[in-house]
Design an enzyme around this catalytic site. Structure first.
Site, PDB file in Angstrom:
ATOM      1  N   CYS A  51     -19.089  -1.629  -0.059  1.00  0.00           N
ATOM      2  CA  CYS A  51     -18.245  -0.540   0.453  1.00  0.00           C
ATOM      3  C   CYS A  51     -18.990   0.107   1.611  1.00  0.00           C
ATOM      4  CB  CYS A  51     -17.983   0.468  -0.662  1.00  0.00           C
ATOM      5  SG  CYS A  51     -16.967   1.893  -0.175  1.00  0.00           S
ATOM      6  N   TYR A 109     -13.965  10.662  -2.774  1.00  0.00           N
ATOM      7  CA  TYR A 109     -12.954  10.283  -3.761  1.00  0.00           C
ATOM      8  C   TYR A 109     -12.971  11.147  -5.011  1.00  0.00           C
ATOM      9  CZ  TYR A 109     -11.839   6.227  -0.968  1.00  0.00           C
ATOM     10  OH  TYR A 109     -11.423   5.416   0.065  1.00  0.00           O
ATOM     11  N   ASN A 159     -10.650  -3.945  -1.684  1.00  0.00           N
ATOM     12  CA  ASN A 159     -10.495  -2.885  -2.677  1.00  0.00           C
ATOM     13  C   ASN A 159      -9.495  -3.284  -3.767  1.00  0.00           C
ATOM     14  OD1 ASN A 159     -12.219  -0.736  -1.891  1.00  0.00           O
ATOM     15  ND2 ASN A 159     -10.896  -0.326  -0.148  1.00  0.00           N
ATOM     16  N   HIS A 184     -16.312   4.210  -5.193  1.00  0.00           N
ATOM     17  CA  HIS A 184     -15.343   5.294  -5.007  1.00  0.00           C
ATOM     18  C   HIS A 184     -15.392   6.301  -6.158  1.00  0.00           C
ATOM     19  CE1 HIS A 184     -12.569   3.088  -1.912  1.00  0.00           C
ATOM     20  NE2 HIS A 184     -13.833   3.152  -1.540  1.00  0.00           N
ATOM     21  N   ARG A 229       0.836  -1.203   0.000  1.00  0.00           N
ATOM     22  CA  ARG A 229       0.000   0.000   0.000  1.00  0.00           C
ATOM     23  C   ARG A 229       0.871   1.252   0.000  1.00  0.00           C
ATOM     24  NH1 ARG A 229      -4.946   1.792   4.086  1.00  0.00           N
ATOM     25  NH2 ARG A 229      -5.015   3.953   3.387  1.00  0.00           N
TER      26      ARG A 229
END
Length: 437
Positions: free
Chosen positions: A169, A246, A149, A199, A94
């Site tokens: 989500c 987002y 995700n 998102h 990440r």
């Protein structure tokens, strides 16, 4: 409701798992789970997280047999439902997703842009492998609920392969709880109705007892909305629907990019918080969710995930915002595109609800990002570097050839240990591909 219901959680070493256990306690009146299999490849983390999960269930007085296992086959065999919440490469991967794009003038984020694509390339094959095993050895009508995700892309891959799956989500339930608090009503009276993709959506309607209150919010409660969603008022009124968080990566790309270049990556904060949580979980006295877990992200995850699971086995339908095939709900998208939309969910299945016509100001970007998501799945499955280029080129916040060529080697190199499908391409590019750990 099946007799002797078995639920498997893949990626149960996640610090999110106590949230899930909390949800099982809250939904015990609707969902009677007899066996809970918590599976993770990291045995030490699983023991720590599994320990607090068992203590929480005991405190709640729930008679659920909990099995901790690193054997995925054991977890999935004869399961009625499989929840997937894994992170391929962990927080190290990440951190790379959030930083390598910055070197090329792009947003560094783990679910969208180049970082989101890197995560998709690592994750799609793993999730499909899990789903194939579910199809072989779980109950014939087992559901897969994906919270991993990038949810929209993962769900597209699952549904494209014909799996009985749905993506989830926590964004929608967060908006539901905000509206309930704003109007001082019980959340059960609130139904949110966004349009778009995971998102990448706009909230067009919020129904309280069936009445849309978004016009009231715009006319009378704009200050509270602007505090909740920090976008310029003129933009909000121009859109006619308020954007998800987002969308800031698109509407304010350059500004956010500059902020990211001068701030600590979110991945570093999350890694520190996870370490703190795992230390707390080790305590034999801990039998409830610690307050620190609320800082981890994923607010209301437990309620959203377990409520959805309960609804899938309940003959009485209820509304959920989930990721499903479009099938004509949004004209202008293909039937096999995946959208995030309000749906009626029951034991009879998932029925997406009709959407009002989507204006060009919203539809154009939705089509653009949906095309990118299709290409991202193609790249994840093909192992073709040119497919990665196509996906990057199609993404609205990339879209320039020179930037694509600058991003490509960084993306592949940072995720190389988790991209076995690209082994030949990596070798041709001179990138070493060490085994994943």
């Amino acid at each position: 409701m099946p007799d002797n219901m078995k639920v498997a959680v893949i990626g149960a070493g996640s610090t999110y798992t106590p949230e899930l256990v909390s949800g099982l306690s809250a939904q015990d009146h609707r969902l009677h789970v007899d066996e809970l299999f918590l599976m993770d490849v990291h045995a030490e983390r699983l023991e720590i997280v599994g320990g607090v999960a068992k203590r929480m269930l005991a405190k709640a007085g729930l008679d659920i047999a909990v099995t901790l296992t690193t054997d995925r086959t054991e977890a999935v065999r004869d399961a009625d439902a499989v929840l997937i919440q894994l992170r391929v490469g962990g927080q190290t991967a990440r951190l790379a997703d959030e930083t390598f794009p910055l070197e090329c003038g792009c947003i560094g984020q783990e679910t969208t842009g180049p970082g989101g694509l890197a995560k998709a390339l690592r994750t799609v094959p793993v999730v499909l492998d899990i789903a194939d095993e579910v199809r072989r050895i779980a109950k014939p009508d087992a559901w897969i609920i994906d919270f991993t995700n990038p949810t929209g892309i993962i769900t597209r891959a699952l549904l494209g392969a014909g799996h009985r799956a749905v993506g989830l989500c926590n964004y929608a339930i967060g908006q539901q709880r905000w509206a309930a608090k704003l109007f001082d009503v019980d959340p059960s009276r609130v139904v949110v109705d966004p349009v778009g993709l995971n998102h990448f959506s706009w909230m067009r309607r919020i129904l309280i007892d069936g009445e849309d209150v978004v016009p009231t919010i715009y006319a009378e409660r704009m200050p509270e909305l602007l505090e909740h969603v920090p976008f310029p008022e003129h933009l909000m009124r121009l859109l006619g629907a308020y954007p998800s968080y987002y969308l800031r990566y698109y509407y304010f790309h350059d500004k956010v990019l500059e902020e990211m270049r001068h701030s600590t990556p979110r991945a570093e904060d999350v890694a520190r918080l996870e370490a703190e949580l795992l230390e707390l979980y080790k305590s034999p006295e801990l039998d409830e969710k610690p307050e620190q877990l609320s800082k981890r992200g994923g607010a209301f995850y437990s309620e959203a995930a377990v409520d959805l699971l309960a609804s899938l086995y309940d003959p009485e339908p209820s509304y959920h915002v989930v990721n499903v095939l479009n099938r004509g709900i949004i004209p202008g998208l293909a039937d096999d595109d995946v959208i995030e939309t309000r749906s009626l969910v029951s034991s009879a299945g998932i029925v997406p609800q009709e959407q009002a016509p989507v204006p060009p100001l919203l539809l154009g970007p939705i089509q653009h990002v949906s095309a990118y998501e299709r290409l991202a799945v193609q790249a994840a499955l093909s192992g073709d570097v040119d497919d990665v280029r196509r996906a990057l080129l199609a993404h609205p916040i990339v879209g320039q050839w020179d930037t694509v060529e600058e991003l490509l080697p960084r993306l592949l190199e940072t995720s190389a240990p988790y991209l076995p499908q690209f082994a030949d391409a990596l070798a041709e590019l001179g990138i070493e591909s060490p085994s994943a750990t």
